[in-house]
Structures are given as C-alpha cells and as structure tokens.
Enzyme design. Sequence first.
Site, PDB file in Angstrom:
ATOM      1  CG  MET A 194      -2.163   1.082   1.517  1.00  0.00           C
ATOM      2  SD  MET A 194      -3.013   0.978  -0.409  1.00  0.00           S
ATOM      3  CE  MET A 194      -4.147  -0.310   0.713  1.00  0.00           C
ATOM      4  N   GLY A 195       1.398   1.254  -0.992  1.00  0.00           N
ATOM      5  CA  GLY A 195       2.973   2.457  -1.212  1.00  0.00           C
ATOM      6  C   GLY A 195       1.377   3.581  -1.773  1.00  0.00           C
ATOM      7  CB  ILE A 213       1.430   1.758  -7.589  1.00  0.00           C
ATOM      8  CG1 ILE A 213       2.534   2.781  -8.439  1.00  0.00           C
ATOM      9  CG2 ILE A 213       0.445   0.807  -8.401  1.00  0.00           C
ATOM     10  CD1 ILE A 213       3.605   1.878  -9.362  1.00  0.00           C
ATOM     11  NE  ARG A 239       9.203  -2.358   4.747  1.00  0.00           N
ATOM     12  CZ  ARG A 239      10.087  -2.014   3.909  1.00  0.00           C
ATOM     13  NH1 ARG A 239      10.784  -2.267   3.724  1.00  0.00           N
ATOM     14  NH2 ARG A 239       9.926  -0.731   3.306  1.00  0.00           N
ATOM     15  NE  ARG A 258      11.017  -3.533 -11.945  1.00  0.00           N
ATOM     16  CZ  ARG A 258      10.435  -2.849 -11.747  1.00  0.00           C
ATOM     17  NH1 ARG A 258       9.094  -2.606 -12.266  1.00  0.00           N
ATOM     18  NH2 ARG A 258      11.590  -1.788 -12.097  1.00  0.00           N
ATOM     19  CD  GLU A 262       8.710  -7.512 -17.491  1.00  0.00           C
ATOM     20  OE1 GLU A 262       8.161  -7.299 -17.063  1.00  0.00           O
ATOM     21  OE2 GLU A 262       9.384  -6.742 -18.125  1.00  0.00           O
ATOM     22  CG  HIS A 276       6.788  -3.441 -17.701  1.00  0.00           C
ATOM     23  ND1 HIS A 276       8.379  -4.381 -16.766  1.00  0.00           N
ATOM     24  CD2 HIS A 276       6.536  -2.619 -16.756  1.00  0.00           C
ATOM     25  CE1 HIS A 276       8.078  -3.854 -15.789  1.00  0.00           C
ATOM     26  NE2 HIS A 276       7.911  -2.773 -15.562  1.00  0.00           N
TER      27      HIS A 276
END
Length: 348
Positions: free
Chosen positions: A177-178, A180, A200, A262, A291, A310
């Site tokens: 939950m940053g 983005i 975290r 990622r 990728e 991506h």
Amino acid sequence: PSHCVNELLPVLSSPCYMGAMEDNKPWALISEVGGEQGYLEEVTDIMEQHFQLICYKDFIQNPKLHGPKIQAMFVWHRPLAEPWLLSLLPSLKVVANGGVGIDHLNVPYISSLGVKVTNTPGVVSNATADMALGLLLASARKIVEGHQIALDPKTTHLPENLMGVEVTGSTLGIIGMGHIGSKIAQRARGFDMKILYHNRNRRSVEDEQGVGASYCENMDDLLKESDFVMVALNLSPETTGLISHRELSLMKPTATLVNISRGLVVDQDALVKALQSGTIRAAALDVTHPEPLPRDHPLLGLPNVLLTPHLGTNTYTTTRRMVQRMVENALAAVKGQSIPNEVKLKWV
C-alpha cells in the site's frame, strides 16, 4: 586537435546526438532515440534543454573520448549500469532512473563510486493504477476473449456462455500500500469493492479511511478472503518469491491474481501449477521474469492467463512527467544541489 574533431564527426552527425557543442551543457548518456527500446522522440526535447545527449551505440565506438565528458546516465531499462560501463565514466555524478523500481541497479556499488542514484516515485502512480484496474476488469469480464470472438471470421452468433465474474461488490486484497497501492484502492472504491491491504507498515487511520481500506496484519488472511489479489510492491530480497505454492494454495479457487509490480515477486512455476490445477481461477500479469518470456513458456499457453508487456507507465503524459523528473534529479546532482528523489542506502 584535428584528430579529436574527426573522431567526433560520426557522433555529431548521428540522430542520437542532441544539442550543440557551444551550448556548454553537461553530457548525458542515454540508450537510444526511437526504436522499440529507445526514448520517444517526443520526450527527448525535455532532456535536450539541459543536457547534451549521446546514445550508447555512439558512445561505445570511442569510450575513451566520450567517457570523461559524461556526468549523467539516464536509465530506462537500458543502458544497464554495469561495473564495466561505469568504469568508463570517470566524471559520472548520477544514474537517473525512470520509474520507481531500482531492482536492476546495484545501488550500494554505484554509491560506493560516489555516484548518486535517483528514481521517479509518484509520477507513475496514476498510470500504473489505471493499468492495474484495467487488467483486473479485462480478466474478470473476459474482455480479450470477447474481442477475439467478435473479430473471428467464423463467428456467426454471439456466445451466451462466455461468463465472467462480478467485480462490483467483490473483495480486493492489495499487497503493498504505497503510492500505487493507494491509487488502486481509490479506483476500487468506485466499484464498491471491499478493500483489504497488507503492508510492511500499517498506514495511518487517515490514509485507511481516505481509500476505504482495512489492514490485514497477516497476509494469509488477505489471501483467504480476497476475490482479487493485487500485487503492488517493490522487488527486494524480502519480496522475491513472496507469492509461491503456499500463498497460492490459500487463495480462493475463484480468485484472480493480478501482478503489476515485478515478475520475480511471484514464483512463476508455482503460478503455472496453480492455474493448471484450478487452485486459483486466473492471473492477469503486466510483469514477468524474464521480459519477454521465452516463447515456449507454459504461461503463454494457458487460457486463464492475461499478459501485457509491462505497459504500466506507458502513456504519453506519464512518460513526459517521468523524463522531466529524471532531468530534474540529474541536474540537481550535477550541480551539487539537493536531489528531489535520491535513492539512499538503508543501513540496518
């Protein structure tokens, strides 16, 4: 000396060379302009305002000549800031990364050379969150399958059995939950979703109330309750392989995994088995490892997988904002000023 002028002529005539010699701007190394892996020509003007640019292919023709001039390296996936390349840049002051993730950069090593590392948090959040919801909706409502049926020349009637799953009122679990993750939660509220999150560190009550999210201290609880599990965290040694066999087995058989972080955060072998066995319903992935995937990778053949290459930040608006922030960071580093988005080592 005349021989130096002659050696510079190929660079000056190259489409990758930007700026005039007399501008007295600092030099910066970039990957290339145009092509599949280069910078859009529409954004190089932002760099050219403040830097004289040299593309990697021109630099590598004569690194001894060009290397001492370069003070900044702009990294958007490429060029890779590997030790051998950095050793050719004795005047380098900054590696300015496009995007938030810096897992492709050896920050301790670069920092040990006295070179700053920067990234571009914040400016990528909206575009990435849009992509996250797009993947979720496309997977849930079988939009790609429907598109293929609609275009198929053999289609003579519309199928009644192409059934998706309900998004409105479902439960979304966000891991990370940053910036983005918060933007994703904001958008999910518009679908009346119940929003859980694991992070975290727990966010403030104000942050939680602002996006209507409830904290799960134990990630297992989130996995068990969610209809859609959204992975939106940075790659680190702690998060590599975070979603593997055990975690997937805790998810509902009707659940969908969405990954916009990622590829290495998810154990892809475990994911293949979970999708094949019906442990989970589906996966929607904007990121993989590597990728692109090898063309014979099993993920490419599964009908319950939606893959995009991506594309999270790929809008003209966000790309220009990212490049602008990269330039601002690089200029500050070159001038010895306070850097807006310096990536600093965290000492334990």
